[in-house]
Design a protein around this motif. Sequence first.
Motif, PDB file in Angstrom:
ATOM      1  N   GLY A  76     -74.876 -70.861   8.406  1.00  0.00           N
ATOM      2  CA  GLY A  76     -74.257 -72.011   8.839  1.00  0.00           C
ATOM      3  C   GLY A  76     -74.414 -72.441  10.276  1.00  0.00           C
ATOM      4  N   LEU A  77     -73.627 -73.104  10.663  1.00  0.00           N
ATOM      5  CA  LEU A  77     -73.722 -73.719  12.028  1.00  0.00           C
ATOM      6  C   LEU A  77     -73.002 -73.085  13.197  1.00  0.00           C
ATOM      7  CD1 LEU A  77     -75.461 -75.735  13.587  1.00  0.00           C
ATOM      8  CD2 LEU A  77     -73.509 -77.654  13.167  1.00  0.00           C
ATOM      9  N   GLY A  78     -73.518 -72.409  14.070  1.00  0.00           N
ATOM     10  CA  GLY A  78     -72.676 -71.801  14.945  1.00  0.00           C
ATOM     11  C   GLY A  78     -72.863 -72.277  16.419  1.00  0.00           C
ATOM     12  N   LEU A  79     -72.611 -71.324  17.262  1.00  0.00           N
ATOM     13  CA  LEU A  79     -72.922 -71.555  18.716  1.00  0.00           C
ATOM     14  C   LEU A  79     -73.646 -70.618  19.434  1.00  0.00           C
ATOM     15  CD1 LEU A  79     -69.557 -73.350  19.463  1.00  0.00           C
ATOM     16  CD2 LEU A  79     -71.770 -74.404  19.631  1.00  0.00           C
ATOM     17  N   ALA A  80     -74.663 -70.597  20.160  1.00  0.00           N
ATOM     18  CA  ALA A  80     -75.330 -69.844  20.856  1.00  0.00           C
ATOM     19  C   ALA A  80     -74.730 -68.912  22.005  1.00  0.00           C
ATOM     20  CB  ALA A  80     -76.814 -70.419  21.534  1.00  0.00           C
ATOM     21  N   ILE A  81     -73.550 -69.471  22.391  1.00  0.00           N
ATOM     22  CA  ILE A  81     -72.792 -68.819  23.467  1.00  0.00           C
ATOM     23  C   ILE A  81     -71.960 -67.577  22.767  1.00  0.00           C
ATOM     24  CG2 ILE A  81     -70.872 -70.320  23.424  1.00  0.00           C
ATOM     25  CD1 ILE A  81     -70.942 -70.344  26.349  1.00  0.00           C
ATOM     26  N   SER A  84     -70.602 -62.145  21.309  1.00  0.00           N
ATOM     27  CA  SER A  84     -70.791 -60.900  20.350  1.00  0.00           C
ATOM     28  C   SER A  84     -72.240 -60.812  19.983  1.00  0.00           C
ATOM     29  CB  SER A  84     -70.171 -60.915  19.093  1.00  0.00           C
ATOM     30  OG  SER A  84     -70.377 -62.149  18.361  1.00  0.00           O
ATOM     31  N   GLY A  85     -72.944 -62.156  20.242  1.00  0.00           N
ATOM     32  CA  GLY A  85     -74.451 -62.060  19.814  1.00  0.00           C
ATOM     33  C   GLY A  85     -74.513 -62.746  18.463  1.00  0.00           C
ATOM     34  N   GLN A  86     -73.372 -62.840  17.744  1.00  0.00           N
ATOM     35  CA  GLN A  86     -73.817 -63.550  16.356  1.00  0.00           C
ATOM     36  C   GLN A  86     -73.835 -64.954  16.257  1.00  0.00           C
ATOM     37  OE1 GLN A  86     -70.552 -61.586  13.572  1.00  0.00           O
ATOM     38  NE2 GLN A  86     -69.967 -60.275  15.350  1.00  0.00           N
ATOM     39  N   ASN A  87     -73.872 -65.521  17.308  1.00  0.00           N
ATOM     40  CA  ASN A  87     -74.021 -66.977  17.275  1.00  0.00           C
ATOM     41  C   ASN A  87     -73.298 -67.798  16.332  1.00  0.00           C
ATOM     42  OD1 ASN A  87     -76.501 -66.916  18.950  1.00  0.00           O
ATOM     43  ND2 ASN A  87     -77.665 -65.762  17.387  1.00  0.00           N
ATOM     44  N   GLU A  88     -71.911 -67.477  16.360  1.00  0.00           N
ATOM     45  CA  GLU A  88     -70.917 -68.106  15.786  1.00  0.00           C
ATOM     46  C   GLU A  88     -69.893 -68.973  16.419  1.00  0.00           C
ATOM     47  OE1 GLU A  88     -69.181 -65.433  12.551  1.00  0.00           O
ATOM     48  OE2 GLU A  88     -71.171 -64.961  11.758  1.00  0.00           O
ATOM     49  N   VAL A  89     -69.085 -69.567  15.888  1.00  0.00           N
ATOM     50  CA  VAL A  89     -68.121 -70.344  16.676  1.00  0.00           C
ATOM     51  C   VAL A  89     -66.840 -69.355  17.184  1.00  0.00           C
ATOM     52  CG1 VAL A  89     -66.513 -72.087  16.559  1.00  0.00           C
ATOM     53  CG2 VAL A  89     -68.576 -72.502  15.324  1.00  0.00           C
ATOM     54  N   THR A  90     -66.353 -69.311  18.366  1.00  0.00           N
ATOM     55  CA  THR A  90     -65.072 -68.688  18.796  1.00  0.00           C
ATOM     56  C   THR A  90     -63.996 -69.330  19.325  1.00  0.00           C
ATOM     57  OG1 THR A  90     -65.866 -68.407  21.218  1.00  0.00           O
ATOM     58  CG2 THR A  90     -67.022 -66.990  19.889  1.00  0.00           C
ATOM     59  N   THR A  91     -63.186 -68.586  19.823  1.00  0.00           N
ATOM     60  CA  THR A  91     -61.913 -69.295  20.081  1.00  0.00           C
ATOM     61  C   THR A  91     -62.121 -70.101  21.670  1.00  0.00           C
ATOM     62  OG1 THR A  91     -61.045 -67.318  21.346  1.00  0.00           O
ATOM     63  CG2 THR A  91     -60.320 -67.554  19.034  1.00  0.00           C
ATOM     64  N   ASN A  92     -63.356 -69.881  22.206  1.00  0.00           N
ATOM     65  CA  ASN A  92     -63.624 -70.401  23.549  1.00  0.00           C
ATOM     66  C   ASN A  92     -64.566 -71.846  23.136  1.00  0.00           C
ATOM     67  OD1 ASN A  92     -62.208 -68.619  24.999  1.00  0.00           O
ATOM     68  ND2 ASN A  92     -63.770 -67.031  24.733  1.00  0.00           N
ATOM     69  N   ASP A  93     -64.819 -72.016  22.012  1.00  0.00           N
ATOM     70  CA  ASP A  93     -65.851 -73.215  22.018  1.00  0.00           C
ATOM     71  C   ASP A  93     -65.583 -73.836  20.705  1.00  0.00           C
ATOM     72  OD1 ASP A  93     -67.274 -71.445  20.018  1.00  0.00           O
ATOM     73  OD2 ASP A  93     -67.913 -70.406  21.925  1.00  0.00           O
ATOM     74  N   PHE A  94     -66.333 -75.101  20.301  1.00  0.00           N
ATOM     75  CA  PHE A  94     -65.994 -75.472  19.035  1.00  0.00           C
ATOM     76  C   PHE A  94     -67.126 -76.608  18.788  1.00  0.00           C
ATOM     77  CE2 PHE A  94     -64.127 -78.354  22.241  1.00  0.00           C
ATOM     78  CZ  PHE A  94     -64.422 -79.819  21.961  1.00  0.00           C
ATOM     79  N   ILE A  95     -67.488 -77.006  17.468  1.00  0.00           N
ATOM     80  CA  ILE A  95     -68.199 -77.805  16.917  1.00  0.00           C
ATOM     81  C   ILE A  95     -67.735 -79.091  16.587  1.00  0.00           C
ATOM     82  CG2 ILE A  95     -69.999 -78.179  15.076  1.00  0.00           C
ATOM     83  CD1 ILE A  95     -70.484 -75.250  14.684  1.00  0.00           C
ATOM     84  N   GLN A  96     -68.350 -80.303  17.179  1.00  0.00           N
ATOM     85  CA  GLN A  96     -67.788 -81.556  16.915  1.00  0.00           C
ATOM     86  C   GLN A  96     -68.687 -82.443  16.011  1.00  0.00           C
ATOM     87  OE1 GLN A  96     -66.971 -84.621  20.196  1.00  0.00           O
ATOM     88  NE2 GLN A  96     -64.874 -83.664  19.715  1.00  0.00           N
ATOM     89  N   LEU A  97     -68.192 -82.955  14.946  1.00  0.00           N
ATOM     90  CA  LEU A  97     -68.812 -83.732  14.093  1.00  0.00           C
ATOM     91  C   LEU A  97     -68.502 -85.159  14.422  1.00  0.00           C
ATOM     92  CD1 LEU A  97     -68.557 -81.562  10.707  1.00  0.00           C
ATOM     93  CD2 LEU A  97     -70.552 -81.498  12.340  1.00  0.00           C
ATOM     94  N   ASP A 162     -63.407 -81.574  14.589  1.00  0.00           N
ATOM     95  CA  ASP A 162     -63.733 -80.351  15.271  1.00  0.00           C
ATOM     96  C   ASP A 162     -63.367 -78.980  14.763  1.00  0.00           C
ATOM     97  OD1 ASP A 162     -64.340 -82.086  17.283  1.00  0.00           O
ATOM     98  OD2 ASP A 162     -62.176 -82.048  18.054  1.00  0.00           O
ATOM     99  N   ILE A 163     -64.261 -78.023  14.985  1.00  0.00           N
ATOM    100  CA  ILE A 163     -64.214 -76.805  14.289  1.00  0.00           C
ATOM    101  C   ILE A 163     -64.182 -75.762  15.244  1.00  0.00           C
ATOM    102  CG2 ILE A 163     -65.058 -75.121  12.457  1.00  0.00           C
ATOM    103  CD1 ILE A 163     -66.201 -78.818  12.165  1.00  0.00           C
ATOM    104  N   THR A 164     -63.225 -74.750  15.209  1.00  0.00           N
ATOM    105  CA  THR A 164     -63.121 -73.813  16.137  1.00  0.00           C
ATOM    106  C   THR A 164     -62.704 -72.496  15.444  1.00  0.00           C
ATOM    107  OG1 THR A 164     -62.359 -73.139  18.421  1.00  0.00           O
ATOM    108  CG2 THR A 164     -60.742 -74.349  17.043  1.00  0.00           C
ATOM    109  N   ALA A 165     -62.444 -71.426  16.196  1.00  0.00           N
ATOM    110  CA  ALA A 165     -62.133 -70.266  15.567  1.00  0.00           C
ATOM    111  C   ALA A 165     -60.448 -70.111  16.152  1.00  0.00           C
ATOM    112  CB  ALA A 165     -62.731 -69.077  16.070  1.00  0.00           C
ATOM    113  N   GLY A 166     -59.773 -69.906  15.224  1.00  0.00           N
ATOM    114  CA  GLY A 166     -58.439 -69.395  15.496  1.00  0.00           C
ATOM    115  C   GLY A 166     -58.270 -68.147  16.012  1.00  0.00           C
TER     116      GLY A 166
END
Length: 208
Positions: A76-81, A84-97, A162-166
């Motif tokens: 899927g779509l995650g974030l490089a930041i 954990s090195g897993q390239n996923e979306v965390t509580t500190n960032d989000f994806i915006q469509l 917007d998609i983020t992690a809770g």
Amino acid sequence: MKHKFTTMIMALAAMGALATQANAVTFDFQSNGSNVNLGNTSTFTVGGFSLTASGFLTAGGPTALYAKNLGAGETGLGLAIDPSGQNEVTTNDFIQLTLPTTPPSNFTMVLLASVQSGEQALVYFQPLSSPGTLVGATLIGTITNADGSVTIPAIYQTGFIDITAGAANVLLESATISTPDSGSAVALLGIALAGIEGVRRVLRARRA
């Protein structure tokens, strides 16, 4: 005979309703590369429709998207930041469509993958006046401890999703839009309308 004409009109009207039904187009976010940094913004095109995604920090500022493809539950779509090195979306960032798509179409749902035990995904709506931030956003869906989807209400078809992690980190597996069938639907609608008009003419002739 009146009942037969009524039945015909109802059948033709049903054909018209079928003609307005939509097809689904799904973005799986791998069309611009897999296991690769996509930069802050990337536009995905499927079936002639385009959807733009951007990465942001919840504290403010852009960050890079990452197209992850490591098999079932890890694509899927995650974030490089992701620290954990897993390239996923965390509580500190989000994806915006960005909505609407190009050309405009109905956004029907987003599907979150890799939402496992102890993880949570949050889906928000943000108006066009507030890009790149979650401040003041409206929560429209939550997924906890299981992969699942969030349907986007009709009132949220223009703006940002917007998609983020809770909790922990998650992936946006895909996004689906609903599009009209530009071929067979148009033809079927034309047949239905012509048929209904024909029935009306017969009825008018009988009354005369």
